[in-house]
Design an enzyme around this catalytic site. Sequence first.
Site, PDB file in Angstrom:
ATOM      1  N   HIS A  38       0.816  -1.249   0.111  1.00 32.29           N
ATOM      2  CA  HIS A  38       0.148  -0.010  -0.144  1.00 32.29           C
ATOM      3  C   HIS A  38       0.854   1.148  -0.027  1.00 32.29           C
ATOM      4  CE1 HIS A  38      -3.531   2.061   0.534  1.00 32.29           C
ATOM      5  NE2 HIS A  38      -3.104   2.578   1.599  1.00 32.29           N
ATOM      6  N   CYS A  56      -3.431   2.323  -5.411  1.00 30.82           N
ATOM      7  CA  CYS A  56      -2.802   3.060  -4.405  1.00 30.82           C
ATOM      8  C   CYS A  56      -1.348   3.498  -5.118  1.00 30.82           C
ATOM      9  CB  CYS A  56      -2.642   2.513  -3.235  1.00 30.82           C
ATOM     10  SG  CYS A  56      -2.144   0.752  -3.037  1.00 30.82           S
ATOM     11  N   HIS A 102      -3.882   8.824   1.319  1.00 32.15           N
ATOM     12  CA  HIS A 102      -3.531   7.522   0.497  1.00 32.15           C
ATOM     13  C   HIS A 102      -4.888   7.346  -0.136  1.00 32.15           C
ATOM     14  CE1 HIS A 102      -4.983   5.101   3.886  1.00 32.15           C
ATOM     15  NE2 HIS A 102      -5.334   6.329   4.606  1.00 32.15           N
TER      16      HIS A 102
END
Length: 228
Positions: A58, A159, A70
């Site tokens: 991530h 992401c 994010h």
Amino acid sequence: MLQLLTFLVEKFSVVFKLKVFEFCCLKGEDQERPVQRAPAPLLCRGDLLEVPRTLFIHFGIYLGDNKVAHLIPDILPLLTNNNKLIRSVITNDRLVLGCMYKSATVRVDTLEDFAYGSKILVNSTDKVMKMQPLASDCVARRAEKLIGEFPYSLLWNNCEHFGTYCRYGSASSQQTEKFCECLKSVIRDHRSVIISGLLGLVSIVYFGMAPSTTLPTILIPFTLWMAG
Ligand SMILES: *[C@@H]1O[C@H](CO)[C@@H](O)[C@H](O)[C@H]1NC(C)=O
């Protein structure tokens, strides 16, 4: 029902990770630089942060003041308007379901919530990417501009794309590239043609001659052969 689905997807992702991702050496572990959990003094605004999560690594952009922007899949905004609930830390269930429904948001969380118990790596993509990062404050402002709902795709808009778009000015994902490489090597390996053909024959022997068994038996190996 939802829980069962999440459970299945999580199990599937574990198998998938082991079988496919490890095989393809998804992450170049040696190049990454671990940074200790206590964050404040070492991070600067605009740093690209990485942590491992269920399905993938991530990514987020550090905004300063213990905050990270994010892009993260989340099912809750589709299910409720309760902002307090939505603001709470995103669990893996929410993440996996959000992934499946392609619902995601760019949001700001504390470093701890972003890390979700894992160790944070800083700027390690700089070595992998061939581009220079933009100026730190510009990186952070690009991230801030994108806060809100966001279309999501595990492969084409994830992401990592968000992180690289903010930091380098163009979106790309090593994870997607590795996955495509892996797919390509499977397609180009002539053994795939033979294996898919054999599996087809087994299914014909097992389930009998029918369009549902014979058509795939012919079409899949043929397609693999032509594509390879
Ligand atoms: C990350 O990169 C930025 C430059 O873009 C730099 O200012 C910062 O110090 C780096 N952070 C770490 C922890 O190396």
